[in-house]
Design a protein around this motif. Structure first.
Motif, PDB file in Angstrom:
ATOM      1  N   THR A  73      -2.753   1.475  -5.918  1.00  0.00           N
ATOM      2  CA  THR A  73      -1.713   1.555  -4.906  1.00  0.00           C
ATOM      3  C   THR A  73      -0.588   0.632  -5.362  1.00  0.00           C
ATOM      4  O   THR A  73      -0.599   0.158  -6.504  1.00  0.00           O
ATOM      5  CB  THR A  73      -2.262   1.192  -3.509  1.00  0.00           C
ATOM      6  OG1 THR A  73      -1.236   1.410  -2.546  1.00  0.00           O
ATOM      7  CG2 THR A  73      -2.764  -0.241  -3.448  1.00  0.00           C
TER       8      THR A  73
ATOM      9  N   ARG B 138      -4.656  -2.740  -7.829  1.00  0.00           N
ATOM     10  CA  ARG B 138      -5.938  -2.041  -7.866  1.00  0.00           C
ATOM     11  C   ARG B 138      -6.775  -2.418  -6.649  1.00  0.00           C
ATOM     12  O   ARG B 138      -6.908  -3.594  -6.318  1.00  0.00           O
ATOM     13  CB  ARG B 138      -6.704  -2.394  -9.142  1.00  0.00           C
ATOM     14  CG  ARG B 138      -6.213  -1.669 -10.371  1.00  0.00           C
ATOM     15  CD  ARG B 138      -6.816  -0.284 -10.465  1.00  0.00           C
ATOM     16  NE  ARG B 138      -6.496   0.334 -11.749  1.00  0.00           N
ATOM     17  CZ  ARG B 138      -7.125   1.389 -12.241  1.00  0.00           C
ATOM     18  NH1 ARG B 138      -8.103   1.948 -11.558  1.00  0.00           N
ATOM     19  NH2 ARG B 138      -6.780   1.884 -13.404  1.00  0.00           N
ATOM     20  N   THR B 139      -7.343  -1.434  -5.997  1.00  0.00           N
ATOM     21  CA  THR B 139      -8.241  -1.689  -4.873  1.00  0.00           C
ATOM     22  C   THR B 139      -9.678  -1.791  -5.393  1.00  0.00           C
ATOM     23  O   THR B 139      -9.965  -1.497  -6.552  1.00  0.00           O
ATOM     24  CB  THR B 139      -8.152  -0.564  -3.837  1.00  0.00           C
ATOM     25  OG1 THR B 139      -8.558   0.675  -4.437  1.00  0.00           O
ATOM     26  CG2 THR B 139      -6.732  -0.416  -3.320  1.00  0.00           C
TER      27      THR B 139
ATOM     28  N   TYR C 116      -7.920   3.087   5.035  1.00  0.00           N
ATOM     29  CA  TYR C 116      -6.832   4.032   4.783  1.00  0.00           C
ATOM     30  C   TYR C 116      -6.337   4.654   6.090  1.00  0.00           C
ATOM     31  O   TYR C 116      -7.120   5.143   6.893  1.00  0.00           O
ATOM     32  CB  TYR C 116      -7.297   5.154   3.858  1.00  0.00           C
ATOM     33  CG  TYR C 116      -7.657   4.714   2.457  1.00  0.00           C
ATOM     34  CD1 TYR C 116      -6.992   3.668   1.841  1.00  0.00           C
ATOM     35  CD2 TYR C 116      -8.667   5.368   1.750  1.00  0.00           C
ATOM     36  CE1 TYR C 116      -7.329   3.278   0.549  1.00  0.00           C
ATOM     37  CE2 TYR C 116      -9.011   4.979   0.465  1.00  0.00           C
ATOM     38  CZ  TYR C 116      -8.326   3.934  -0.130  1.00  0.00           C
ATOM     39  OH  TYR C 116      -8.666   3.545  -1.399  1.00  0.00           O
TER      40      TYR C 116
ATOM     41  N   SER D   7       1.087   3.937  -1.769  1.00  0.00           N
ATOM     42  CA  SER D   7       0.344   4.664  -2.802  1.00  0.00           C
ATOM     43  C   SER D   7       1.173   5.811  -3.367  1.00  0.00           C
ATOM     44  O   SER D   7       1.891   6.501  -2.640  1.00  0.00           O
ATOM     45  CB  SER D   7      -0.966   5.195  -2.219  1.00  0.00           C
ATOM     46  OG  SER D   7      -1.792   4.124  -1.807  1.00  0.00           O
TER      47      SER D   7
ATOM     48  N   PRO E 158     -12.701   0.869   1.426  1.00  0.00           N
ATOM     49  CA  PRO E 158     -11.318   1.292   1.658  1.00  0.00           C
ATOM     50  C   PRO E 158     -11.191   2.516   2.561  1.00  0.00           C
ATOM     51  O   PRO E 158     -10.180   2.654   3.257  1.00  0.00           O
ATOM     52  CB  PRO E 158     -10.812   1.601   0.238  1.00  0.00           C
ATOM     53  CG  PRO E 158     -11.666   0.771  -0.652  1.00  0.00           C
ATOM     54  CD  PRO E 158     -13.013   0.766  -0.008  1.00  0.00           C
TER      55      PRO E 158
ATOM     56  N   PHE F 205       0.823  -1.216   0.000  1.00  0.00           N
ATOM     57  CA  PHE F 205       0.000   0.000   0.000  1.00  0.00           C
ATOM     58  C   PHE F 205       0.858   1.267   0.000  1.00  0.00           C
ATOM     59  O   PHE F 205       0.541   2.238   0.691  1.00  0.00           O
ATOM     60  CB  PHE F 205      -0.969   0.001   1.188  1.00  0.00           C
ATOM     61  CG  PHE F 205      -1.851  -1.216   1.242  1.00  0.00           C
ATOM     62  CD1 PHE F 205      -2.588  -1.604   0.131  1.00  0.00           C
ATOM     63  CD2 PHE F 205      -1.922  -1.989   2.384  1.00  0.00           C
ATOM     64  CE1 PHE F 205      -3.390  -2.739   0.165  1.00  0.00           C
ATOM     65  CE2 PHE F 205      -2.722  -3.136   2.428  1.00  0.00           C
ATOM     66  CZ  PHE F 205      -3.457  -3.497   1.316  1.00  0.00           C
TER      67      PHE F 205
END
Length: 395
Positions: free
Chosen positions: A211, A204-205, A368, A162, A364, A160
């Protein structure tokens, strides 16, 4: 809490007009469409333009040192969101830059900070690991120092991370004493992402965002890139995590952003307005969905819950916003019917896919920067004074 309206001065009115015109010219339909397709929440052209215009420097700098005034900062935060600016990663860059300014060597500060404020240098976070979950202190990415102390060799992986693919440096948490006590064996580095041995892979989330997982294989890092003391990384991390979690002093002027994730809440508010507009419009037979008492009740409840979440400060607001999004998104989908499942810019999509996007975004948002469960434990322990939870089975 003061909900009175603020009368803008002529200077602030002029600032508002200039900023709206600037964002209107930069954040075009094409920029928004491209951001939706890539899921990057970043546009280099917009970012560089904001830097060239001095907005990044004004946002990062304190008012006393020539940055935005409290009113200008509030205008800035609202207008950036209202324009749907691909923007989320500036917060990460600004956060890391703050700790570079506080803890890095003068050489590293001079190398990094001017480029951050011009928009040319972006920074990302290398905390979470593939098997580490929300407890970043369980860090297994190792940094081993050379005998002469001049450099380190890093091996491990981070999840993650990002915007790594658009960044120049990563704020990397490493374990520099594997046999040492937890929280006292961590060291932070600002590592150039162009260094040999670093591999960035996109992920891909569920909400369509991109990310990354980043692999570090015998990566050589100069000691001058170290942020803070050796094995003293938790001192820096604690301040960084508090900022990321939204644990900050309240501005007495009452103009600050109340909590993190308010950008996602504003998108939810726009979606709710769009759903309400569809519900209030008559269908081919002249019937309006809003006339159904259950529809009116669910829309009213959604609006009330969202207003309450937007008015909740700190980490309480962080929880309230994410939880509210998860709770009202299914109601918005249900009110619109089957066509609500179609995404934005799809023929026949109800409310142009607004509810469908929020439905995917809601999951999500509760992850986060730390999961809702982590934040609820923080509130329980730090605010309510409750003991740490015990997860072991009862005897």
């Amino acid at each position: 809490m003061d909900f009175s309206r603020l009368e803008l001065s002529e200077q602030d009115q002029a600032f508002l007009g200039e900023l709206r015109a600037f964002l209107g010219a930069q954040v075009t339909d094409e920029v928004i469409r491209r951001d939706r397709e890539t899921g990057e929440n970043f546009d280099e052209g917009v970012h560089l333009a904001l830097g060239a215009a001095g907005y990044l420097a004004a946002d990062w700098t304190a008012e006393a040192d020539g940055g935005f005034t409290a009113v200008q900062r509030r205008i800035w935060e609202l207008e950036i969101g209202r324009a749907h600016t691909p923007w989320f990663h500036w917060g990460t860059t600004a956060l890391v830059a703050t700790f570079v300014a506080r803890f890095a060597s003068e050489e590293l500060r001079e190398e990094v900070l001017p480029g951050v404020l011009s928009g040319e240098i972006r920074l990302c976070l290398g905390y979470t690991e593939p098997e580490g979950g929300s407890d970043v202190a369980t860090c297994k990415t190792k940094a081993v120092r050379d005998d002469d102390g001049s450099a380190w060799t890093v091996n491990g992986a981070k999840m993650f991370t990002s915007n790594a693919h658009n960044s120049r440096y990563v704020f990397l948490l490493t374990n520099t004493d594997p046999g040492g006590p937890k929280h006292r064996n961590l060291t932070l580095f600002l590592v150039p992402l162009a260094t040999a041995g670093i591999e960035i892979q996109g992920i891909r989330t569920v909400d369509g965002d991109r990310t990354n997982i980043v692999y570090y294989s015998d990566v050589r890092v100069d000691d001058r890139c170290r942020i803070g003391e050796v094995n003293g990384g938790w001192t820096v991390m604690r301040a960084a995590l508090q900022a990321e979690h939204g644990v900050a002093e309240v501005d007495s002027a009452g103009l600050q952003r109340l909590a993190t994730m308010t950008e996602q809440a504003l998108l939810t508010a726009e979606a709710l307005d769009a759903v309400a507009a569809v519900a209030a419009a008559p269908d081919a037979g002249g019937r309006r969905r809003i006339e159904d008492a259950s529809v009116a009740y669910r829309l009213g409840r959604s609006a009330a819950r969202l207003e309450a979440a937007l008015s909740t400060p700190g980490m309480f607001g962080r929880v309230a916003i994410a939880a509210t999004m998860r709770e009202i998104a299914p109601d918005m989908m249900d009110v619109l019917g089957a066509a609500a499942a179609l995404p934005v810019e799809t023929e026949g999509a109800a409310a142009d896919g607004a509810a469908e996007y929020v439905f995917r975004l809601a999951g999500p948002t509760g992850i986060y920067g730390g999961t809702l469960e982590v934040f609820r434990n923080m509130i329980a322990q730090q605010v309510l004074g409750l003991p740490r939870p015990v997860y072991s089975p009862p005897r």
